[in-house]
Design an enzyme around this catalytic site. Structure first.
Site, short mmCIF file in Angstrom:
data_model
loop_
_atom_site.label_atom_id
_atom_site.label_comp_id
_atom_site.label_asym_id
_atom_site.label_seq_id
_atom_site.Cartn_x
_atom_site.Cartn_y
_atom_site.Cartn_z
N GLY A 89 46.31 11.52 39.12
CA GLY A 89 45.93 11.23 40.35
C GLY A 89 44.93 11.55 40.84
CB SER A 90 43.89 11.76 44.40
OG SER A 90 43.99 10.45 44.58
CB THR A 91 45.22 16.74 41.85
OG1 THR A 91 45.98 16.08 40.47
CG2 THR A 91 46.19 16.68 42.84
#
Lengths: 522, 485
Positions: B215-217
């Site tokens: 995801g956004s990581t």
């Protein structure tokens, strides 16, 4: 043939150009080897204790004393009654028996519920007592010849009786009576060997020189073939009715071997191998118990691949492999994983695992030496019966070792039999002590200088004297007049004149030669 | 008869030779084949004939051995099985070994050649060596904090020391007690079957062996690629990004959860986690640059050992631009283990240089002497120092002003990145909450720790699940423990 006194014989020996070989008694050497043969197992016993619990087993002294006492008893018997016996036979027997006790004791430690070593020690003691009895009571092996047919009758009864007893682990070879159990087939071995030797000594010429020639091989006629076929049927009968592949193989092998030695006819070997082959194929494919043995031999890892865990042969191979060249050391192997019969049929795996290839080869060599000394005694004997009996008993030991060792190493199909002296089993250990006693008796006869025997009169009770005729020509055997082989013009050994050892043909003791018994001189 | 007897003797001699040849074949030539047969129990018997070497955490053994008196004498015991199972793995008589118990098995079982002073003599005498011990890099305080913070939630935590690569914590939840099946009896069999059949898969090591869409990581990697390639030179310069962003070659519109993403600066886009900005940056950087940065960070490496095997994290190398756009925000085929994402955070914290993560600090023999020590090694320089400094600044912003304020630790410099990863067909699965971060004590030269946290099934409404809400507090407690407070 002139009668001569013992004094003349002595003088003849001194004067003879090749000095007569006089066998020393060598009882001192035997005693020295016996000490080693007792100390090695005692060391092994201590070693087992040190390896498993770190302490010397409490019974070490008693065990050593017991084994030593038995060895001493046997030694005294031999010293008194068979002073010229081969000095190697008794120490080998004691060493093997002692090693067997060590292995069984070692396996007992891994199976606390099933102690076999004390019983085996009792049977060993009984074996030594019977050994002593045979050495003391049997003054001349040729006495046995008289009872050959009685013996074979008893042997057949012994082999038939277990059929009426329940099968133990698939084989009907046991007689159970009042808490005791024994394998009569083991005792029958000796009786059959005596019978074969007697039968062949009496009939070998008929067997050798009559018959039909087919190419290079000469085949026997139907009349003399009868007994052979009978023996073959007995072997197959044992195999089918008692499901005892090993004993069957052993009997038949023994008979073929003696037949060849007695007649020198390769045709017999051909017939024997043919019959054995037919029997093996037919029984191997039809009889389920034997068939499963053959399958296990061909595919020892089949049960592993089927997910059922390793079979006994696979476990046995694992044990041998684990031993490697030098072994794990006594008490440090895991041959107990073999499970059932680890102390009897598979005892060799313990030797292989804990003593390694080195120890296993040493054990094989001990058997080889035992067998070789038996053959040597046979060669040195002057009567056909004794010769065949000694060779037969020596072959019996060798063949049995091969059948068992070959079986547990996967060389040939596995058969349930006891390794002589090593394996747990009272009947076996007693039988083998008797075999060694007979070999001792015969090697004593073979090595004993004739005149001395005449003087001491040990043989007096025996009607047929074993003494050789005196030789006016200084002992050259070729001139012995009553040589049937020459009379027939075809010698079983290819017509070559026998080259005897001078020591075996000293000047006679004045007894006339009996051609029926001494028809061949080494 | 003499000639025949000689023939007989020769024949019997042949039989002897056959026996000796067979015995030599089995015992010497082919012995290894038999000894290595799976059905041969000897190796197992020898293996369990002595206590197994221990695995130490923080100087204390977390394993032990118990004499059962059976043929397989010694069974493994674990002092705090569930806590350290993701580190040690199991050592079972019936079911083999895993993780560290597996990777260091030679040493622990006493067959490692380094344990013997005279290896040649040992091979001859077949003497088994007293086993050695394994000393891990795990910090028990960090490990306990991570497990405690995760609680009963399904998820994982990986924590490494950025300057060395030492793994400080490996937690997977739910966990299991490996002692339950360390024997070979029926109780062990029942425990094994129950654990393997359990729906929440307690024996899965989520920190090392499970990959999740990051995801956004993953935007940390995308940002690194964008900065390193010179695509973005100023964190406060507008990125010229539309919102929503139509994926190239498709009519699919990518939207944002956050506001103010249109033409946002990189700093703002990072702080509030703008999908559109990073998707477009990924496409602009290009597949080659993205793959390069990802692989330098540890993606697509199936050979990573710590020494336990680590599952391969994936960044697809064959994608069109729309797929690349999704991959750049940690979706599509992109998948990472928690340890992988901890490595990404540690690379940022360590000035752009990624240290190879390791779990074994040193090995000792039975006498306590060191026989091997692991030296820190560089895995790869992921980005320039300047890029790393910029990224660290961005990550600090997430904690001070953005989605990751829950991770702030007073008195320490903390940088982080949240992630809430969609997964499953049509994204109907409960989203995974991610948080990756690093922390540095004020005034310290080196950062103390880099952390990655995944919470699989945060106990909250689907809409409320977020990296900042569910994973960041866990990371904060791990960082606090690592900072020693």
């Amino acid at each position: 043939m002139t009668a001569s006194t013992a004094g003349t014989a002595d003088r003849d020996r001194r004067d003879a150009p090749p000095p007569a070989l006089r066998f020393p008694k060598r009882r001192g050497a035997e005693l020295a080897m016996l000490v080693a043969a007792v100390l090695i197992p005692v060391y092994g016993y201590v070693e087992v204790g040190l390896a498993t619990s770190g302490t010397v087993p409490p019974g070490a002294a008693g065990y050593g004393a017991g084994l030593g006492a038995l060895a001493l008893l046997a030694h005294v018997a031999v010293r008194l009654r068979a002073a010229y016996a081969d000095p190697l036979l008794l120490p080998i027997a004691v060493l093997l028996n002692g090693l067997g006790l060590v292995f069984i004791y070692r396996l007992d430690l891994a199976t606390p519920d099933d102690e076999a070593a004390p019983t085996q020690l009792v049977w060993s003691a009984l074996g030594v007592l019977l050994f002593t009895a045979v050495v003391v009571l049997l003054r001349d092996h040729r006495v046995l010849q008289r009872y050959a047919y009685l013996g074979v009758a008893v042997a057949l009864v012994l082999m038939v009786v277990p059929i009426f007893f329940p099968a133990v682990n698939g084989a009907k070879i046991w007689i159970r009576f009042a808490g005791f159990s024994f394998q009569p087939g083991e005792f029958a071995k000796i009786l059959l060997a005596v019978f074969f030797a007697a039968y062949l000594a009496a009939n070998r010429h008929a067997l050798a020189y009559t018959g039909r020639r087919l190419g290079k091989l000469q085949f026997p006629t139907g009349r003399v073939l009868g007994p052979i076929v009978a023996i073959w049927l007995v072997s197959v009968g044992v195999l089918v009715l008692e499901r005892d592949l090993g004993t069957s193989l052993l009997f038949f092998g023994l008979f073929v071997v003696l037949l060849y030695v007695a007649t020198g006819r390769l045709g017999w070997i051909a017939v024997g191998l043919l019959l054995a082959g037919v029997g093996a194929v037919v029984v191997g494919s039809l009889e389920p118990h034997v068939h499963s043995r053959v399958e296990a031999w061909l595919h020892p890892f089949a049960s592993i691949e089927a997910g059922e865990g390793p079979g006994q042969l696979a476990q046995c191979l694992f044990a041998f492999a684990s031993g490697g060249a030098l072994g794990t050391g006594l008490g440090q192997g895991h041959s107990v994983l073999i499970g059932f019969a680890a102390k009897s049929d598979f005892i060799l795996a313990t030797a292989g695992e804990e003593l390694g290839l080195a120890g296993l080869a040493a054990v094989f060599l001990l058997y080889t030496l035992l067998s070789a000394r038996g053959l040597r005694a046979g060669l040195a004997l002057r009567d056909s019966f004794g010769r065949l009996l000694a060779i037969g008993l020596a072959s019996l030991v060798a063949l049995q070792v091969f059948v068992i060792a070959g079986g547990v190493t996967g060389l040939i199909p596995l058969t349930g039999m006891a390794m002589p002296f090593l394996a747990q089993g009272g009947s076996s250990v007693v039988t083998n002590w008797i075999i060694v006693a007979l070999l001792i008796r015969m090697s004593d006869s073979a090595r004993r200088p004739r005149p001395q025997r005449a003087e001491t009169g040990v043989i007096a009770a025996v009607p047929d004297s074993p003494g050789g005729g005196s030789r006016p020509d200084g002992g050259r055997p070729d001139t012995a007049p009553p040589d049937r082989d020459r009379a027939h013009g075809a010698r079983p050994d290819g017509g070559r004149p026998d080259r005897g050892r001078p020591g075996n043909t000293p000047s006679g003791d004045g007894q006339p030669r009996d051609p029926r018994q001494e028809d061949e001189r080494p | 008869m003499i000639r025949q007897t000689r023939h007989l003797a020769a024949f019997l001699l042949l039989l002897l030779i056959a026996l000796l040849a067979t015995a030599s074949r089995i015992q010497v030539l082919d012995s290894e084949r038999y000894e290595e047969n799976e059905a041969n129990r000897r190796q197992a018997v020898a293996r369990y004939s002595q206590p197994r070497g221990d695995i130490h955490v923080g100087g204390e053994p977390v394993t032990g051995s118990r004499d059962t008196g059976e043929r397989l004498a010694y069974e493994r015991t674990y002092t705090n099985g569930p806590l350290y199972a993701p580190v040690t793995g199991y050592a079972s008589q019936a079911y083999g070994t895993s993780l560290l118990e597996n990777a260091e098995d030679d040493l622990l079982s006493g067959t490692d050649g380094r344990l013997s002073r005279f290896p040649l003599w040992t091979s001859l005498t077949r003497e088994q060596q007293p086993p050695g011990d394994v000393h891990t890099t795990i910090d028990p305080a960090v490990q306990r904090a991570a497990a405690g913070a995760l609680g009963s939630a399904r998820g994982a935590v990986a924590a490494v020391e950025p300057s060395t690569g030492k793994i400080l914590a490996l937690v997977s939840s739910p966990s299991y007690d490996p002692e339950r099946f360390s024997g070979s009896g029926s109780a062990a069999a029942r425990a094994w079957q129950r654990l393997n059949a359990a729906e929440n898969r307690p024996m899965l090591n989520r920190a090392l062996r499970q990959t999740y869409p990051p995801g956004s990581t993953f935007k940390v990697v995308t940002a690194a690629a964008a900065l390193d390639s010179g695509l973005v030179r100023d964190l406060d310069e507008p990125t010229d990004s539309p919102a929503p962003y139509t994926l190239p070659g498709t009519s699919t519109e990518l939207t944002n959860e956050a506001a103010g993403c249109e033409d946002a600066t990189l700093r703002h886009a990072f702080e509030v986690s703008c999908n559109t900005v990073f998707a477009r940056l990924g496409v602009r950087a290009g597949l080659g640059t993205m793959v390069d940065t990802a692989e330098k960070s540890g993606f697509n490496d199936d050979g990573l050992r710590i020494p336990s095997r680590v599952a391969e994290s994936v960044f697809d190398t064959d994608m069109n631009d729309s797929q690349l756009a999704l991959s750049a925000i940690g979706q599509y085929n992109t998948a990472a283990t928690p340890l992988q994402m901890a490595m990404v955070a540690s690379a940022v914290a360590n000035d752009g240089e990624l240290r190879r993560p390791y779990l074994v600090d040193h090995l000792t023999d039975a006498g306590g002497d060191r026989i091997a020590t692991t030296r820190p090694r560089t895995y790869e320089r992921v980005m320039d120092s300047s890029t790393a400094r910029s990224l660290a600044e961005l990550m600090r912003g997430v904690v001070t002003d953005g989605t990751g304020t829950n991770a702030a630790v007073p008195g320490a410099e903390v940088g982080g990145k949240t992630g809430t990863a969609q997964h499953g067909v049509e994204n109907e699965g409960i989203p995974y909450a991610w948080f990756i971060s690093w922390a540095k004590a004020e005034g310290a030269d080196d950062p103390a720790v880099a952390v990655a946290v995944v919470v699989e099934d945060a106990e909250a409404d689907r809409a409320d699940i977020s990296g900042g809400g569910n994973a960041a507090p866990v990371a904060r407690r791990v960082m606090e423990a690592a900072l020693g407070r």
